[in-house]
Design a protein around this motif. Structure first.
Motif, PDB file in Angstrom:
ATOM      1  N   VAL A  89       0.869   7.996  18.593  1.00 27.80           N
ATOM      2  CA  VAL A  89       1.202   8.437  17.241  1.00 27.80           C
ATOM      3  C   VAL A  89       2.698   8.710  17.195  1.00 27.80           C
ATOM      4  N   VAL A  90       3.376   8.151  16.188  1.00 25.74           N
ATOM      5  CA  VAL A  90       4.825   8.303  16.049  1.00 25.74           C
ATOM      6  C   VAL A  90       5.132   8.889  14.683  1.00 25.74           C
ATOM      7  N   GLU A  91       5.918   9.955  14.651  1.00 25.68           N
ATOM      8  CA  GLU A  91       6.392  10.530  13.399  1.00 25.68           C
ATOM      9  C   GLU A  91       7.729   9.882  13.051  1.00 25.68           C
ATOM     10  N   LEU A  92       7.875   9.372  11.849  1.00 28.20           N
ATOM     11  CA  LEU A  92       9.129   8.779  11.410  1.00 28.20           C
ATOM     12  C   LEU A  92       9.203   8.828   9.886  1.00 28.20           C
ATOM     13  N   PRO A  93      10.408   8.832   9.327  1.00 27.88           N
ATOM     14  CA  PRO A  93      10.540   8.926   7.873  1.00 27.88           C
ATOM     15  C   PRO A  93      10.068   7.646   7.186  1.00 27.88           C
ATOM     16  N   LEU A  94       8.928   7.712   6.560  1.00 35.99           N
ATOM     17  CA  LEU A  94       8.348   6.568   5.860  1.00 35.99           C
ATOM     18  C   LEU A  94       7.553   7.106   4.671  1.00 35.99           C
ATOM     19  N   SER A  95       8.153   7.092   3.520  1.00 36.10           N
ATOM     20  CA  SER A  95       7.554   7.707   2.342  1.00 36.10           C
ATOM     21  C   SER A  95       6.419   6.848   1.789  1.00 36.10           C
ATOM     22  N   ALA A  96       5.639   7.437   0.878  1.00 40.50           N
ATOM     23  CA  ALA A  96       4.556   6.696   0.233  1.00 40.50           C
ATOM     24  C   ALA A  96       5.100   5.497  -0.530  1.00 40.50           C
ATOM     25  N   ALA A  97       6.248   5.660  -1.188  1.00 43.83           N
ATOM     26  CA  ALA A  97       6.855   4.539  -1.929  1.00 43.83           C
ATOM     27  C   ALA A  97       7.280   3.429  -0.983  1.00 43.83           C
ATOM     28  N   GLU A  98       7.830   3.791   0.175  1.00 38.23           N
ATOM     29  CA  GLU A  98       8.242   2.777   1.151  1.00 38.23           C
ATOM     30  C   GLU A  98       7.033   2.051   1.728  1.00 38.23           C
ATOM     31  N   ILE A  99       5.932   2.771   1.940  1.00 36.27           N
ATOM     32  CA  ILE A  99       4.708   2.127   2.424  1.00 36.27           C
ATOM     33  C   ILE A  99       4.213   1.110   1.399  1.00 36.27           C
ATOM     34  N   ARG A 100       4.236   1.470   0.138  1.00 36.52           N
ATOM     35  CA  ARG A 100       3.820   0.522  -0.918  1.00 36.52           C
ATOM     36  C   ARG A 100       4.726  -0.694  -0.943  1.00 36.52           C
ATOM     37  N   ASN A 101       6.042  -0.479  -0.861  1.00 37.51           N
ATOM     38  CA  ASN A 101       6.985  -1.607  -0.900  1.00 37.51           C
ATOM     39  C   ASN A 101       6.797  -2.534   0.302  1.00 37.51           C
ATOM     40  N   LEU A 102       6.614  -1.936   1.495  1.00 39.87           N
ATOM     41  CA  LEU A 102       6.385  -2.753   2.688  1.00 39.87           C
ATOM     42  C   LEU A 102       5.102  -3.563   2.556  1.00 39.87           C
ATOM     43  N   THR A 103       4.074  -2.949   1.991  1.00 44.96           N
ATOM     44  CA  THR A 103       2.796  -3.655   1.812  1.00 44.96           C
ATOM     45  C   THR A 103       2.974  -4.854   0.894  1.00 44.96           C
ATOM     46  N   MET A 104       3.692  -4.684  -0.214  1.00 50.03           N
ATOM     47  CA  MET A 104       3.905  -5.796  -1.144  1.00 50.03           C
ATOM     48  C   MET A 104       4.699  -6.915  -0.488  1.00 50.03           C
ATOM     49  N   ARG A 105       5.645  -6.554   0.368  1.00 50.24           N
ATOM     50  CA  ARG A 105       6.413  -7.582   1.077  1.00 50.24           C
ATOM     51  C   ARG A 105       5.529  -8.324   2.069  1.00 50.24           C
ATOM     52  N   MET A 106       4.618  -7.602   2.734  1.00 53.09           N
ATOM     53  CA  MET A 106       3.713  -8.252   3.675  1.00 53.09           C
ATOM     54  C   MET A 106       2.740  -9.177   2.955  1.00 53.09           C
ATOM     55  N   LEU A 107       2.295  -8.783   1.762  1.00 52.11           N
ATOM     56  CA  LEU A 107       1.328  -9.586   1.019  1.00 52.11           C
ATOM     57  C   LEU A 107       1.964 -10.802   0.352  1.00 52.11           C
ATOM     58  N   ALA A 108       3.279 -10.779   0.169  1.00 57.80           N
ATOM     59  CA  ALA A 108       3.942 -11.869  -0.561  1.00 57.80           C
ATOM     60  C   ALA A 108       3.683 -13.224   0.092  1.00 57.80           C
ATOM     61  N   HIS A 109       3.640 -13.260   1.417  1.00 53.90           N
ATOM     62  CA  HIS A 109       3.426 -14.536   2.121  1.00 53.90           C
ATOM     63  C   HIS A 109       2.048 -15.120   1.829  1.00 53.90           C
ATOM     64  N   SER A 110       1.036 -14.272   1.738  1.00 54.73           N
ATOM     65  CA  SER A 110      -0.338 -14.757   1.589  1.00 54.73           C
ATOM     66  C   SER A 110      -0.698 -15.099   0.155  1.00 54.73           C
ATOM     67  N   GLY A 111       0.068 -14.557  -0.803  1.00 54.49           N
ATOM     68  CA  GLY A 111      -0.276 -14.766  -2.207  1.00 54.49           C
ATOM     69  C   GLY A 111      -1.392 -13.860  -2.691  1.00 54.49           C
ATOM     70  N   ARG A 112      -1.858 -12.962  -1.831  1.00 53.50           N
ATOM     71  CA  ARG A 112      -2.911 -12.035  -2.223  1.00 53.50           C
ATOM     72  C   ARG A 112      -2.296 -10.752  -2.761  1.00 53.50           C
ATOM     73  N   ARG A 113      -3.127  -9.924  -3.380  1.00 56.19           N
ATOM     74  CA  ARG A 113      -2.607  -8.738  -4.040  1.00 56.19           C
ATOM     75  C   ARG A 113      -3.517  -7.547  -3.790  1.00 56.19           C
ATOM     76  N   VAL A 114      -2.954  -6.367  -4.005  1.00 58.48           N
ATOM     77  CA  VAL A 114      -3.740  -5.144  -3.957  1.00 58.48           C
ATOM     78  C   VAL A 114      -3.285  -4.271  -5.125  1.00 58.48           C
ATOM     79  N   ASP A 115      -4.239  -3.798  -5.896  1.00 60.53           N
ATOM     80  CA  ASP A 115      -3.943  -2.943  -7.047  1.00 60.53           C
ATOM     81  C   ASP A 115      -5.220  -2.207  -7.411  1.00 60.53           C
ATOM     82  N   ARG A 116      -5.210  -1.531  -8.553  1.00 63.26           N
ATOM     83  CA  ARG A 116      -6.381  -0.734  -8.898  1.00 63.26           C
ATOM     84  C   ARG A 116      -7.612  -1.605  -9.127  1.00 63.26           C
TER      85      ARG A 116
END
Length: 354
Positions: A89-116
């Protein structure tokens, strides 16, 4: 972190407005940042961080680059879990907004999406790693991210033998099964090495064999010339219809395969798989089970999900005609994955399967 974001934004502006090359844009952005003092972070370190933000996956990139790390997961902001030799387990500065942005960047390659409307998703990263995301309101508070990393290099049965994942006797038996075009069911728990073993078995294919694979998400690691790889497609918010494993299996039979692979059988597609393998095409598939016999037991129940007219008297001979071997993989408490059992499928074995 704010300093990195300023450098990244300045570099992006330079790339867009003045047509700077990436490295030149980062260098110029660092010069502009230096005018207001870099502070305690060395310029070389800041440049590396900025490049990871622009071309990689930011705070996750060092974990993805580490070859010893097998799996990475995030349960909440400011914390990352990973597995290498054991759980870390590693503690590091990674906000909820940054997690969302990273997720969208990871999903961009696949063309898939995550939303409500689609609050969970399976996808493949650019390097072949598998991504799974679940978001609120399915999760209670935070986004849940899981990355199962892609293993580079060609996986063979000989390599598994070198790693003590298979014994010499098992190695000979599995090689013989592939040469004799026998069909194999691979059973085991999550992370037991089922897909790794499947990839090693398929590395035994001769170059003239035509392979067709059907998966939830692309996971197979192969170097085979005549290979058609297919994955399911979820329904989209725009109304694009879902294409599941059942349909992929049916489509695969029209592609003239000499081997058929179905990754992770979980539901009614088990019936289509059994019918396909009874058509004379040898195949390999995986499913979750706690033993080889329990794998066969699941094959007596999963096809029932396909309709009310499926009976046990139909399934037993169909399973007997579909599979020759059940290979059970287990991961022990130390994290070592091994083939624990190879069971010959016979009428006697099926009769003793409850």
């Amino acid at each position: 972190m704010e300093q990195i974001q300023r450098v990244v934004q300045r570099a992006r502006d330079l790339i867009v407005s003045e047509n700077f090359a990436l490295s030149g844009a980062v260098s110029k952005a660092l010069d502009l940042e230096a005018e207001s003092a870099l502070g305690p972070i060395a310029e070389a370190e800041l440049e590396g961080l900025a490049m990871r933000e622009l071309t990689g996956l930011g705070a996750l990139q060092p974990f993805l680059d580490d070859p010893q790390i097998e799996e990475i997961w995030i349960n909440r902001p400011n914390q990352i879990h990973y597995y290498s030799d054991n759980h870390h387990v590693v503690e590091l500065p990674l906000s909820a907004a940054e997690i969302r942005n990273l997720t969208m960047r990871m999903l961009a390659h696949s063309g898939r999406r995550v939303d409500r409307l689609t609050p969970y998703v399976d996808a493949t990263l650019r390097d072949g790693s598998r991504l799974h995301v679940v978001i609120p309101e399915i999760t209670k508070h935070h986004w849940s991210i899981n990355i199962r990393k892609f293993r580079y290099g060609r996986i063979t049965l000989e390599k598994l033998h070198d790693f003590d994942a298979v014994t010499s006797e098992q190695l000979a038996k599995l090689k013989s099964a592939m040469q004799q075009r026998r069909s194999i069911l691979i059973a085991g728990a999550t992370q037991a090495g089922k897909t790794t073993l499947m990839s090693a078995l398929l590395a035994e294919l001769s170059p003239d064999e035509r392979l067709v694979s059907c998966e939830d998400t692309f996971e197979l690691m192969l170097e085979h010339e005549d290979w058609v790889a297919m994955q399911v497609r979820p329904q989209s918010a725009e109304g694009t219809r879902e294409i599941g494993l059942r349909e992929l299996v049916k489509q695969s039979l029209r592609m003239r395969p000499s081997r058929l692979v179905i990754g992770e059988v979980r539901g009614p597609e088990a019936l289509d798989m059994l019918v396909a393998l009874n058509s004379g095409i040898p195949g390999i598939c995986t499913l979750h089970a706690n033993s080889a016999r329990q794998g066969l037991q699941k094959l007596l129940t999963l096809p029932l999900l396909a309709g009310e007219n499926i009976t046990e008297s139909f399934l037993r001979p169909t399973i007997l005609g579909a599979f020759d071997l059940v290979v059970f993989c287990r991961r022990d408490e130390s994290g070592v994955r091994r083939v624990e059992e190879i069971l010959e499928v016979s009428d006697e074995v099926l009769q003793r399967t409850p």
